[in-house]
Write a protein that holds these residues in place. Structure first.
Motif, PDB file in Angstrom:
ATOM      1  N   LEU A   1      15.660 -15.482   7.948  1.00  0.00           N
ATOM      2  CA  LEU A   1      14.852 -14.265   7.894  1.00  0.00           C
ATOM      3  C   LEU A   1      15.604 -13.094   8.514  1.00  0.00           C
ATOM      4  O   LEU A   1      15.593 -11.972   7.976  1.00  0.00           O
ATOM      5  CB  LEU A   1      13.522 -14.485   8.611  1.00  0.00           C
ATOM      6  CG  LEU A   1      12.586 -13.261   8.714  1.00  0.00           C
ATOM      7  CD1 LEU A   1      12.263 -12.718   7.324  1.00  0.00           C
ATOM      8  CD2 LEU A   1      11.309 -13.623   9.469  1.00  0.00           C
ATOM      9  N   ILE A   2      16.270 -13.352   9.629  1.00  0.00           N
ATOM     10  CA  ILE A   2      17.044 -12.289  10.273  1.00  0.00           C
ATOM     11  C   ILE A   2      18.122 -11.774   9.320  1.00  0.00           C
ATOM     12  O   ILE A   2      18.322 -10.556   9.173  1.00  0.00           O
ATOM     13  CB  ILE A   2      17.686 -12.808  11.577  1.00  0.00           C
ATOM     14  CG1 ILE A   2      16.604 -13.107  12.616  1.00  0.00           C
ATOM     15  CG2 ILE A   2      18.680 -11.778  12.132  1.00  0.00           C
ATOM     16  CD1 ILE A   2      17.135 -13.809  13.858  1.00  0.00           C
ATOM     17  N   ARG A   3      18.810 -12.682   8.654  1.00  0.00           N
ATOM     18  CA  ARG A   3      19.851 -12.276   7.706  1.00  0.00           C
ATOM     19  C   ARG A   3      19.276 -11.426   6.575  1.00  0.00           C
ATOM     20  O   ARG A   3      19.876 -10.435   6.148  1.00  0.00           O
ATOM     21  CB  ARG A   3      20.537 -13.515   7.119  1.00  0.00           C
ATOM     22  CG  ARG A   3      21.462 -14.252   8.076  1.00  0.00           C
ATOM     23  CD  ARG A   3      22.176 -15.383   7.351  1.00  0.00           C
ATOM     24  NE  ARG A   3      23.012 -14.863   6.282  1.00  0.00           N
ATOM     25  CZ  ARG A   3      23.461 -15.595   5.258  1.00  0.00           C
ATOM     26  NH1 ARG A   3      23.105 -16.865   5.146  1.00  0.00           N
ATOM     27  NH2 ARG A   3      24.241 -15.056   4.339  1.00  0.00           N
ATOM     28  N   SER A   4      18.116 -11.824   6.073  1.00  0.00           N
ATOM     29  CA  SER A   4      17.488 -11.065   4.987  1.00  0.00           C
ATOM     30  C   SER A   4      17.114  -9.658   5.439  1.00  0.00           C
ATOM     31  O   SER A   4      17.304  -8.676   4.708  1.00  0.00           O
ATOM     32  CB  SER A   4      16.242 -11.814   4.489  1.00  0.00           C
ATOM     33  OG  SER A   4      16.588 -13.078   3.951  1.00  0.00           O
ATOM     34  N   LEU A   5      16.570  -9.566   6.655  1.00  0.00           N
ATOM     35  CA  LEU A   5      16.171  -8.254   7.170  1.00  0.00           C
ATOM     36  C   LEU A   5      17.385  -7.368   7.419  1.00  0.00           C
ATOM     37  O   LEU A   5      17.371  -6.168   7.137  1.00  0.00           O
ATOM     38  CB  LEU A   5      15.363  -8.426   8.459  1.00  0.00           C
ATOM     39  CG  LEU A   5      14.013  -9.150   8.303  1.00  0.00           C
ATOM     40  CD1 LEU A   5      13.394  -9.425   9.669  1.00  0.00           C
ATOM     41  CD2 LEU A   5      13.053  -8.326   7.444  1.00  0.00           C
ATOM     42  N   ARG A   6      18.455  -7.964   7.932  1.00  0.00           N
ATOM     43  CA  ARG A   6      19.666  -7.189   8.176  1.00  0.00           C
ATOM     44  C   ARG A   6      20.328  -6.762   6.873  1.00  0.00           C
ATOM     45  O   ARG A   6      20.976  -5.719   6.805  1.00  0.00           O
ATOM     46  CB  ARG A   6      20.642  -8.005   9.024  1.00  0.00           C
ATOM     47  CG  ARG A   6      20.159  -8.262  10.443  1.00  0.00           C
ATOM     48  CD  ARG A   6      20.137  -6.995  11.258  1.00  0.00           C
ATOM     49  NE  ARG A   6      21.490  -6.592  11.637  1.00  0.00           N
ATOM     50  CZ  ARG A   6      21.826  -5.371  12.021  1.00  0.00           C
ATOM     51  NH1 ARG A   6      20.921  -4.403  12.040  1.00  0.00           N
ATOM     52  NH2 ARG A   6      23.066  -5.096  12.357  1.00  0.00           N
ATOM     53  N   ALA A   7      20.153  -7.582   5.818  1.00  0.00           N
ATOM     54  CA  ALA A   7      20.697  -7.209   4.513  1.00  0.00           C
ATOM     55  C   ALA A   7      20.025  -5.960   3.967  1.00  0.00           C
ATOM     56  O   ALA A   7      20.588  -5.262   3.116  1.00  0.00           O
ATOM     57  CB  ALA A   7      20.529  -8.369   3.529  1.00  0.00           C
ATOM     58  N   LEU A   8      18.805  -5.655   4.454  1.00  0.00           N
ATOM     59  CA  LEU A   8      18.108  -4.426   4.067  1.00  0.00           C
ATOM     60  C   LEU A   8      18.492  -3.255   4.958  1.00  0.00           C
ATOM     61  O   LEU A   8      17.891  -2.185   4.879  1.00  0.00           O
ATOM     62  CB  LEU A   8      16.592  -4.649   4.146  1.00  0.00           C
ATOM     63  CG  LEU A   8      16.007  -5.689   3.187  1.00  0.00           C
ATOM     64  CD1 LEU A   8      14.522  -5.897   3.477  1.00  0.00           C
ATOM     65  CD2 LEU A   8      16.214  -5.259   1.747  1.00  0.00           C
TER      66      LEU A   8
END
Length: 316
Positions: free
Chosen positions: A57-64
């Motif tokens: 989830l952290i990776r997905s949020l940082r990808a945004l």
């Protein structure tokens, strides 16, 4: 997906399953975004099964491109889906992206403006473009009108006029609109010519002058004249002109009489001209149907021409 006997993973195992580096896992752990479940006897970090989902989830949020404080707020939501924190973060990113895209579109149009002009015009256009941001601010236009409008005008009336007189920079400008806005900026930032009035005579302070009455009446008159302009009609007497004259008469606590009309025409004709401002406002608004864009300035000129023609007929 195997676990050790205690049901926990090492930092390397978590990194491998998530497809990231050990350095990345350590970075998020050190900042409290990825809590460790325990420590080994040797002091090494150990993570439970939930750590993998959290790390993804952290990776997905940082990808945004969400900043770490926003990511922390989303992870702290109780419902596990981000809730309001996620909605606010995404909305903020969309606003920021929209601002960035508008700036890029203005820069692109500005570059095309320079690319497409004749070589001898480039220096002047670069000078004009260099004086405004991308997208440009309307603050210089607002300052111009605050100096132009009557000092005793109420904040509400002033704001209503500025909404009409100050054009919003288009989100997707053509090169011609960028040039018009740059020229508009140059127009409002030039000083008044020495010895010439900078404000209309109608704004001359007097105990009887009521600026709110004047501008409320002018707004109605300009709207009526705008309809005539859109129909392509020549200046003429009628409801629009009557409303125009009444605005000036009422603001001075006097009556609309033939004598007042005869005096009003020359009085208004002696006002400083800002026709160029309204021409540029029309260009910023973009191409229309070939007829004059009914800006307040164009409507004012139409009404003044109607008043002058009526006075000439009455004197004949």
């Amino acid at each position: 997906m195997s676990f050790s006997p205690d049901g926990l993973w090492s930092i390397g195992e978590v990194a491998e399953h998530a497809g990231v580096t050990v350095k990345t896992v350590r970075f998020y752990s050190d900042r409290g975004l990825l809590p460790e479940a325990a420590r080994s006897s040797g002091g090494h970090r150990r993570y439970g099964p939930a750590a993998l989902d959290r790390l993804r989830l952290i990776r997905s949020l940082r990808a945004l491109d969400l900043p770490l404080p926003e990511v922390r707020r989303i992870l702290d939501e109780d419902d596990g889906t981000g809730g309001q924190a996620l909605e606010a973060a995404v909305a903020g990113q969309l606003r920021e992206l929209g601002d960035h895209m508008r700036a890029l579109r203005w820069r692109e149009a500005g570059l095309r403006l320079v690319q497409e002009c004749a070589p001898q015009e480039r220096a002047d256009r670069l000078r004009l473009l260099g004086a405004v941001a991308a997208p440009p601010s309307t603050d210089p236009l607002v300052r111009f009108w605050r100096a132009w409008l009557p000092p005793r005008m109420s904040a509400r009336a002033r704001s209503a006029f500025l909404d009409v007189a100050v054009p919003a920079p288009p989100d997707e400008p053509a090169p011609a609109q960028v040039l018009a806005f740059a020229r508009l900026n140059a127009f409002v930032t030039q000083p008044c010519v020495a010895g010439e009035p900078c404000q209309p005579a109608a704004h001359t302070s007097s105990p009887d002058f009521r600026p709110e009455v004047l501008y409320a009446g002018l707004a109605e008159a300009y709207e009526l004249a705008g309809a005539q302009l859109r129909w392509g009609r020549a200046p003429r007497a009628g409801e629009a002109l009557d409303c125009f004259v009444e605005a000036y008469a009422s603001s001075r606590r006097t009556r609309d009489t033939p004598d007042f009309r005869r005096a009003l025409g020359p009085w208004l004709s002696s006002d400083p001209r800002i026709d160029r401002y309204w021409e540029l406002v029309a260009e910023v608004a973009g191409p229309g149907d070939g007829r004059p864009v009914p800006t307040p300035g164009v409507s004012h000129d139409w009404l003044l021409a109607a008043l002058t023609a009526q006075s000439a007929e009455a004197a004949a």
